[in-house]
Design a protein around this motif. Structure first.
Motif, PDB file in Angstrom:
ATOM      1  N   GLY B  13       0.823  -1.214   0.000  1.00 61.94           N
ATOM      2  CA  GLY B  13       0.000   0.000   0.000  1.00 61.94           C
ATOM      3  C   GLY B  13       0.852   1.258   0.000  1.00 61.94           C
ATOM      4  O   GLY B  13       0.545   2.227  -0.711  1.00 61.94           O
ATOM      5  N   THR B  53      -8.389  -1.035  -5.739  1.00 59.53           N
ATOM      6  CA  THR B  53      -7.203  -1.150  -4.884  1.00 59.53           C
ATOM      7  C   THR B  53      -6.984  -2.629  -4.572  1.00 59.53           C
ATOM      8  O   THR B  53      -7.899  -3.279  -4.063  1.00 59.53           O
ATOM      9  CB  THR B  53      -7.411  -0.373  -3.560  1.00 59.53           C
ATOM     10  OG1 THR B  53      -7.857   0.937  -3.871  1.00 59.53           O
ATOM     11  CG2 THR B  53      -6.140  -0.327  -2.748  1.00 59.53           C
ATOM     12  N   ALA B  55      -6.248  -6.024  -2.670  1.00 60.85           N
ATOM     13  CA  ALA B  55      -6.466  -6.327  -1.242  1.00 60.85           C
ATOM     14  C   ALA B  55      -5.158  -6.242  -0.461  1.00 60.85           C
ATOM     15  O   ALA B  55      -5.138  -5.784   0.691  1.00 60.85           O
ATOM     16  CB  ALA B  55      -7.084  -7.719  -1.110  1.00 60.85           C
ATOM     17  N   GLU B  58      -4.407  -2.731   0.845  1.00 55.54           N
ATOM     18  CA  GLU B  58      -5.352  -2.028   1.738  1.00 55.54           C
ATOM     19  C   GLU B  58      -4.721  -1.550   3.053  1.00 55.54           C
ATOM     20  O   GLU B  58      -4.902  -0.393   3.438  1.00 55.54           O
ATOM     21  CB  GLU B  58      -6.571  -2.920   2.054  1.00 55.54           C
ATOM     22  CG  GLU B  58      -7.441  -3.262   0.845  1.00 55.54           C
ATOM     23  CD  GLU B  58      -8.382  -2.137   0.425  1.00 55.54           C
ATOM     24  OE1 GLU B  58      -8.378  -1.096   1.100  1.00 55.54           O
ATOM     25  OE2 GLU B  58      -9.085  -2.280  -0.585  1.00 55.54           O
ATOM     26  N   SER B 295      -9.879   6.373  -1.704  1.00 52.55           N
ATOM     27  CA  SER B 295     -11.007   6.050  -0.814  1.00 52.55           C
ATOM     28  C   SER B 295     -12.347   6.513  -1.390  1.00 52.55           C
ATOM     29  O   SER B 295     -13.395   6.209  -0.829  1.00 52.55           O
ATOM     30  CB  SER B 295     -10.773   6.689   0.561  1.00 52.55           C
ATOM     31  OG  SER B 295     -10.893   8.100   0.455  1.00 52.55           O
TER      32      SER B 295
END
Lengths: 47, 331
Positions: B13, B53, B55, B58, B295
């Motif tokens: 991420g 995105t 996983a 995240e 987001s």
């Protein structure tokens, strides 16, 4: 003390640090990180 | 080694956020007039709503809020306290009037005009008046709101965050506001901290600083608003003292911002240090804005109901119009 003992002690310390860090409110985390960055700058660029 | 193990889940991420920030810097540098911070948000929105995105990314992407708050702490180094103190009482007065008036307005519009019952009007009022989703969650916790009401109110606030993020910088330019006027206007009128800072910096660095400082003043009222709601709903536990509740909801990074501003204005930092800290702060904002874009899920925003949208729209129009008159007159 053996290498395994050292590794185990390091592992516990690392985990503890991470656990304590995660237990902090995000606002406290930001405050700590921000002040750490300012402190590093105080050392690198003295007045 | 274990610390590295602890960090490993965050690496994908963080790499994604860093890659997005690098892309925004390169594109913003190549095209004149294009703000890297705006590119960062746009790149995040496009990525999240096309490829999504991964996983694995995240946990790292979730750190964008920490990056934003740390960036705000460091922003303290670039703030001139004298200038802040001069405009402070006016800005603080505006913030208090906007928050108190906004809460009452949203409650009245939601319950009287749109006939929404339960805790939803209060969640919408808190989200629109104080600090977006974090205010929805804080007041929701105090009022023991249902999960569905929380999700609904949060989604409504996020929808307006996305819209105002684009609309405010355009409106600011069209209205010909100065950097300070635009920053304070966005800080008083918009909802969540990330979009407020992003809109401010999209206008100019000075506007970004004023927007963030004004928004911080609003955020600091969250504790008081949460306590006021708990008293109003008579849901406060007898064993939970008010001061503790106030402190629990207080955004702690605000203290860091004030501390860094005090250190910088106390002459403890050299100009080279201030320049470097400001650069780190800018970098953290870039990373945070990529995460902010990631987001924003357009599909989720479409599911928001019309009544909550109506309430928040009335709130936004009234508060931003009055705030616009105020900043033009007073600043």
């Amino acid at each position: 003390m053996t290498d395994d003992d050292d590794a185990e002690r390091d592992a516990v310390a690392g985990t503890r640090l991470a656990r304590r860090w995660r237990a902090l409110d995000r606002g406290w985390q930001a405050l700590c990180l921000g002040l750490a960055i300012v402190f590093v700058h105080l050392v690198i660029y003295p007045v | 080694m274990t610390i590295l193990d602890d960090l490993r889940p965050y690496v994908p991420g963080l790499a994604l956020l860093g890659g997005g920030a690098l892309f925004a810097t390169l594109l913003g540098g190549a095209v004149s007039g294009l703000q890297p911070l705006v590119v960062a948000v746009a790149a995040g929105v496009v990525a999240a709503n096309t490829v999504g995105t991964p996983a694995a990314a995240e946990p790292g992407v979730a750190l964008h809020k920490l990056a934003l708050e740390t960036g705000i702490v460091l922003l303290g180094a670039a703030i001139a306290i004298e200038e802040l103190a001069a405009a402070g009482p006016t800005v603080l007065g505006l913030v208090v009037v906007a928050v108190a008036g906004g809460l009452l307005l949203s409650e009245a519009v939601a319950r009287g005009l749109f006939r929404i019952g339960g805790t939803t009007p209060s969640l919408l009022a808190a989200g629109a008046s104080v600090c977006g989703v974090s205010a929805v969650v804080a007041v929701g916790r105090v009022l023991e709101a249902r999960g569905a009401a929380l999700t609904f109110a949060a989604a409504t606030v996020l929808l307006f965050d996305a819209v105002t993020l684009v609309a405010f910088p355009l409106a600011g330019e069209w209205l010909g506001l100065t950097a300070r006027q635009f920053g304070v206007w966005a800080g008083v009128s918009m909802f969540s901290t990330g979009p407020v800072a992003a809109a401010g910096f999209a206008h100019s660095t000075e506007a970004g600083q004023w927007a963030t400082v004004t928004k911080l003043a609003r955020n600091s009222l969250l504790g008081g608003v949460a306590v006021a709601y708990s008293v109003a709903y008579a849901a406060r536990s007898a064993t939970d003292p008010e001061a503790r509740e106030l402190w629990a909801e207080f955004p702690k990074f605000l203290l860091g911002f004030l501390l860094v501003a005090a250190i910088a204005n106390g002459g403890l930092l050299s100009s080279a240090a201030i320049d470097s800290i400001t650069a780190v702060s800018d970098g953290l904002f870039l990373v945070a804005f990529v995460g902010l874009g990631l987001s924003i899920r357009v599909r989720e925003l479409r599911s928001v109901g019309l009544a909550p949208v109506g309430v928040v729209l009335v709130h936004l129009l009234v508060v931003s119009a009055l705030a616009l008159v105020a900043v033009r007159t007073l600043l």
